[in-house]
Motif scaffolding. Structure first.
Motif, PDB file in Angstrom:
ATOM      1  N   SER A 166       4.264  58.024 -34.982  1.00 48.65           N
ATOM      2  CA  SER A 166       3.198  57.632 -34.209  1.00 48.65           C
ATOM      3  C   SER A 166       3.008  58.436 -33.267  1.00 48.65           C
ATOM      4  O   SER A 166       1.896  58.451 -32.486  1.00 48.65           O
ATOM      5  N   ASP A 167       4.031  59.156 -32.514  1.00 55.03           N
ATOM      6  CA  ASP A 167       3.883  60.210 -31.776  1.00 55.03           C
ATOM      7  C   ASP A 167       3.131  61.380 -32.083  1.00 55.03           C
ATOM      8  O   ASP A 167       2.273  62.138 -31.378  1.00 55.03           O
ATOM      9  N   ARG A 168       3.033  61.540 -33.313  1.00 53.21           N
ATOM     10  CA  ARG A 168       2.432  62.544 -34.203  1.00 53.21           C
ATOM     11  C   ARG A 168       1.202  62.350 -34.754  1.00 53.21           C
ATOM     12  O   ARG A 168       0.021  62.924 -34.665  1.00 53.21           O
ATOM     13  N   LEU A 169       1.055  60.967 -35.467  1.00 57.30           N
ATOM     14  CA  LEU A 169      -0.321  60.591 -36.019  1.00 57.30           C
ATOM     15  C   LEU A 169      -0.912  59.671 -35.173  1.00 57.30           C
ATOM     16  O   LEU A 169      -2.119  59.447 -35.355  1.00 57.30           O
ATOM     17  N   GLY A 170      -0.423  59.129 -33.985  1.00 59.06           N
ATOM     18  CA  GLY A 170      -1.299  58.079 -33.198  1.00 59.06           C
ATOM     19  C   GLY A 170      -0.581  56.754 -33.505  1.00 59.06           C
ATOM     20  O   GLY A 170      -0.157  56.581 -34.361  1.00 59.06           O
ATOM     21  N   ARG A 171      -0.430  56.012 -32.306  1.00 54.89           N
ATOM     22  CA  ARG A 171       0.268  54.712 -32.403  1.00 54.89           C
ATOM     23  C   ARG A 171      -0.597  53.722 -33.486  1.00 54.89           C
ATOM     24  O   ARG A 171      -0.193  52.993 -34.278  1.00 54.89           O
ATOM     25  N   LYS A 172      -2.012  53.527 -33.361  1.00 58.09           N
ATOM     26  CA  LYS A 172      -2.744  52.884 -33.978  1.00 58.09           C
ATOM     27  C   LYS A 172      -2.700  53.352 -35.327  1.00 58.09           C
ATOM     28  O   LYS A 172      -2.706  52.075 -35.896  1.00 58.09           O
ATOM     29  N   ARG A 173      -2.798  54.352 -35.876  1.00 57.68           N
ATOM     30  CA  ARG A 173      -2.828  54.494 -37.220  1.00 57.68           C
ATOM     31  C   ARG A 173      -1.427  54.072 -38.033  1.00 57.68           C
ATOM     32  O   ARG A 173      -1.492  53.213 -38.716  1.00 57.68           O
ATOM     33  N   VAL A 174      -0.476  54.353 -37.235  1.00 58.27           N
ATOM     34  CA  VAL A 174       0.990  53.936 -37.761  1.00 58.27           C
ATOM     35  C   VAL A 174       1.171  52.434 -37.551  1.00 58.27           C
ATOM     36  O   VAL A 174       1.522  51.662 -38.793  1.00 58.27           O
ATOM     37  N   LEU A 175       0.776  51.775 -36.834  1.00 59.94           N
ATOM     38  CA  LEU A 175       0.639  50.177 -36.609  1.00 59.94           C
ATOM     39  C   LEU A 175      -0.158  49.650 -37.580  1.00 59.94           C
ATOM     40  O   LEU A 175       0.362  48.602 -38.228  1.00 59.94           O
ATOM     41  N   LEU A 176      -1.481  50.125 -37.865  1.00 64.30           N
ATOM     42  CA  LEU A 176      -2.140  49.449 -38.833  1.00 64.30           C
ATOM     43  C   LEU A 176      -1.666  49.604 -40.542  1.00 64.30           C
ATOM     44  O   LEU A 176      -1.891  48.599 -41.179  1.00 64.30           O
ATOM     45  N   ALA A 177      -1.139  50.744 -40.573  1.00 64.74           N
ATOM     46  CA  ALA A 177      -0.509  50.657 -41.925  1.00 64.74           C
ATOM     47  C   ALA A 177       0.800  49.910 -42.045  1.00 64.74           C
ATOM     48  O   ALA A 177       1.152  49.419 -43.000  1.00 64.74           O
ATOM     49  N   GLY A 178       1.500  49.803 -40.936  1.00 64.51           N
ATOM     50  CA  GLY A 178       2.725  49.129 -40.991  1.00 64.51           C
ATOM     51  C   GLY A 178       2.355  47.510 -41.189  1.00 64.51           C
ATOM     52  O   GLY A 178       3.009  46.813 -41.867  1.00 64.51           O
ATOM     53  N   VAL A 179       1.295  47.177 -40.523  1.00 60.39           N
ATOM     54  CA  VAL A 179       0.910  45.714 -40.631  1.00 60.39           C
ATOM     55  C   VAL A 179       0.456  45.552 -42.121  1.00 60.39           C
ATOM     56  O   VAL A 179       0.967  44.206 -42.828  1.00 60.39           O
ATOM     57  N   MET A 180      -0.154  46.232 -42.725  1.00 57.21           N
ATOM     58  CA  MET A 180      -0.834  46.265 -44.147  1.00 57.21           C
ATOM     59  C   MET A 180       0.588  46.155 -45.179  1.00 57.21           C
ATOM     60  O   MET A 180       0.623  45.367 -45.996  1.00 57.21           O
ATOM     61  N   PHE A 181       1.546  47.070 -44.840  1.00 56.55           N
ATOM     62  CA  PHE A 181       2.747  47.106 -45.764  1.00 56.55           C
ATOM     63  C   PHE A 181       3.422  45.775 -45.634  1.00 56.55           C
ATOM     64  O   PHE A 181       3.677  45.221 -46.738  1.00 56.55           O
ATOM     65  N   PHE A 182       3.430  45.161 -44.462  1.00 57.44           N
ATOM     66  CA  PHE A 182       4.264  43.973 -44.202  1.00 57.44           C
ATOM     67  C   PHE A 182       3.592  42.729 -44.956  1.00 57.44           C
ATOM     68  O   PHE A 182       4.167  42.038 -45.814  1.00 57.44           O
ATOM     69  N   THR A 183       2.299  42.844 -44.894  1.00 55.89           N
ATOM     70  CA  THR A 183       1.408  41.763 -45.554  1.00 55.89           C
ATOM     71  C   THR A 183       1.717  41.771 -47.034  1.00 55.89           C
ATOM     72  O   THR A 183       1.954  40.870 -47.777  1.00 55.89           O
ATOM     73  N   ILE A 184       1.658  43.127 -47.592  1.00 60.72           N
ATOM     74  CA  ILE A 184       1.814  43.353 -49.246  1.00 60.72           C
ATOM     75  C   ILE A 184       3.037  42.698 -49.465  1.00 60.72           C
ATOM     76  O   ILE A 184       3.402  42.137 -50.678  1.00 60.72           O
ATOM     77  N   CYS A 185       4.210  43.038 -48.690  1.00 60.38           N
ATOM     78  CA  CYS A 185       5.669  42.596 -49.164  1.00 60.38           C
ATOM     79  C   CYS A 185       5.786  41.149 -48.903  1.00 60.38           C
ATOM     80  O   CYS A 185       6.740  40.707 -50.135  1.00 60.38           O
ATOM     81  N   CYS A 186       5.073  40.337 -48.245  1.00 58.51           N
ATOM     82  CA  CYS A 186       5.133  39.172 -48.210  1.00 58.51           C
ATOM     83  C   CYS A 186       4.650  38.331 -49.454  1.00 58.51           C
ATOM     84  O   CYS A 186       5.049  37.360 -49.968  1.00 58.51           O
ATOM     85  N   LEU A 187       3.496  39.118 -50.023  1.00 58.21           N
ATOM     86  CA  LEU A 187       2.881  38.443 -51.383  1.00 58.21           C
ATOM     87  C   LEU A 187       3.739  38.883 -52.402  1.00 58.21           C
ATOM     88  O   LEU A 187       4.057  38.147 -53.450  1.00 58.21           O
ATOM     89  N   LEU A 188       4.540  40.147 -52.565  1.00 59.45           N
ATOM     90  CA  LEU A 188       5.372  40.501 -53.681  1.00 59.45           C
ATOM     91  C   LEU A 188       6.584  39.626 -53.779  1.00 59.45           C
ATOM     92  O   LEU A 188       7.089  39.737 -54.936  1.00 59.45           O
ATOM     93  N   ILE A 189       7.255  39.289 -52.671  1.00 56.91           N
ATOM     94  CA  ILE A 189       8.524  38.508 -52.638  1.00 56.91           C
ATOM     95  C   ILE A 189       8.069  37.229 -53.578  1.00 56.91           C
ATOM     96  O   ILE A 189       9.018  36.656 -53.951  1.00 56.91           O
ATOM     97  N   LEU A 190       6.995  36.808 -53.829  1.00 56.29           N
ATOM     98  CA  LEU A 190       6.574  35.463 -54.447  1.00 56.29           C
ATOM     99  C   LEU A 190       6.649  35.835 -56.326  1.00 56.29           C
ATOM    100  O   LEU A 190       7.047  34.755 -56.869  1.00 56.29           O
ATOM    101  N   LEU A 191       7.067  37.025 -56.462  1.00 56.58           N
ATOM    102  CA  LEU A 191       7.433  37.434 -57.960  1.00 56.58           C
ATOM    103  C   LEU A 191       9.063  37.758 -58.118  1.00 56.58           C
ATOM    104  O   LEU A 191       9.369  37.961 -59.178  1.00 56.58           O
TER     105      LEU A 191
END
Length: 409
Positions: free
Chosen positions: A74-99
């Protein structure tokens, strides 16, 4: 990497922290809602109930494993880009655990979900500290804590509902929906970075971490964080086994027993907000941790007497929770500002130290609990909080005196 100008605390500038705290709430309730359901989940997978605390420890390990990358990234790419990517990754993992089909797959997805903890601590919190002034940042952190603490307050009740009336799978569906909602809020309300991202190659990252971890001020102040936070984390991890399995509580009784404990945590944060401007920064921790130590004494008395076990557990954990709420945000600020390295990297170092401490201690106490039961939990809390008086308290008093001397001159 710290911004050169700060925003004033106002309704408009609070929109970003509010969007962030929606995600923080989703990440926290992903543990606090699921942990009560772990006894049911272990039955579904046909394994022993002693696996129940591992859901939390693997969740915390996931946060520790990725923190070293997220902060510097986030120091190199910007806080916002990394934060948004991380939120989306967490969302996907919450759905994958159903399988998932077995406990090993379940714990693997729990580890991946746990990376959301580092998204908050190594990226989101760093952005808060950069955007707001020192005392405003502490106030924002305390306000966020009060909202996110609805997770451990509501989690046990909702978890009990999941166990009794619906499948635990629906809990992850709701968490994924909440996380996805926060993504939209962050995308529209998070300020862009005011300074250009640093251009150093990643090879410098290891040198930065070496400087941070060899800094005595950093180590002394960061040690305070697991001391303050781990006792309550141990309670969240072990309380389903202690209250339901060992003491025979129903699912609803278990959920109601958590109310005074987490109300006390919210109360500690509210009192912190009220008094933060009246005391020298750090004074609340010098008051709050001794209150936690008193709570640990109640735990020990209950474990030894057995007759007063339940009231001593609840009183002890209530005092510990209040002390944590009164102390943690202040000590986090001291730890984050203890090094001059870019704040994303320092936040990552703090997060790794904290998450690895959580994982190691929870797994260790889980094993000890299998042999020594409730006394193992009580002694672990007592010993952890007792460490405060050996190192962090001395370090904090020295830094507070240095600040006082600097103001006088």
């Amino acid at each position: 990497m710290q911004s050169t100008s700060f925003q004033k605390l106002s309704r408009s500038t609070l929109l970003f922290p509010l969007a962030l705290v929606v995600f923080e709430f989703a990440v926290y309730i992903c543990n606090d809602l699921i942990q009560p359901a772990m006894l049911s989940i272990t039955q579904d997978f046909g394994v022993s109930s002693t696996w129940a605390p591992s859901s939390m420890s693997f969740y915390l390990l996931g946060g520790a494993c990725i923190a070293w990358l997220l902060g510097p990234l986030s120091d190199r790419l910007g806080r916002k880009r990394v934060l948004l990517a991380g939120v989306m990754f967490f969302t996907i993992c919450c759905l994958l655990i159903l399988l998932t089909q077995n406990i090993q797959q379940f714990l693997t997805l729990r580890l991946l979900q746990g990376m959301g903890l580092s998204v908050i601590s190594a990226v989101g919190y760093a952005a808060i500290q950069e955007i707001f002034t020192e005392r405003d940042a502490i106030k924002v952190m305390a306000l966020m804590a009060n909202i996110s603490l609805l997770a451990p307050l509501l989690g046990p009740i909702l978890g009990a509902f999941l166990i009794d009336y619906v499948s635990w799978h629906w809990g992850f569906v709701a968490i994924a929906s909440l996380s996805f909602l926060s993504w939209f809020g962050l995308k529209s309300k998070m300020p862009e970075q005011q300074q250009k991202p640093i251009k150093q190659p990643f090879i410098y990252l290891f040198k930065d971490f070496k400087k941070i971890y060899f800094d005595r001020n950093f180590l002394g102040l960061t040690l305070a964080l697991p001391i303050i936070a781990v006792p309550l984390m141990l309670w969240v991890a072990l309380s389903p086994v202690i209250l339901v399995k060992a003491l025979g509580f129903s699912s609803m009784q278990y959920g109601l027993a958590q109310f005074p404990i987490f109300f006390a945590l919210i109360a500690g944060n509210i009192v912190l907000l009220k008094v933060i401007d009246r005391f020298p920064l750090g004074k609340t921790a010098l008051i709050g941790v001794p209150i936690m130590f008193l709570g640990a004494l109640f735990l020990l008395f209950g474990a030894i007497s057995n007759i007063y076990l339940v009231p001593c557990l609840l009183i002890g954990m209530t005092l510990i929770s209040f002390g944590e709420g009164f102390s943690f945000s202040v000590m986090y600020r001291f730890a984050l500002m203890s090094s001059n390295i870019s704040k994303g990297t320092v936040a990552a170092a703090v997060s790794m130290f904290l998450m690895f401490s959580f994982f190691i201690i929870i797994e260790l106490v889980r094993v000890l609990y299998m042999h020594f039961h409730i006394p193992a939990f009580a002694w672990a809390c007592f010993c952890l909080i007792g460490l405060w008086f050996i190192c962090p308290q001395v370090m904090l008093k020295r830094i507070m005196q240095q600040r006082l001397n600097a103001k006088q001159f």
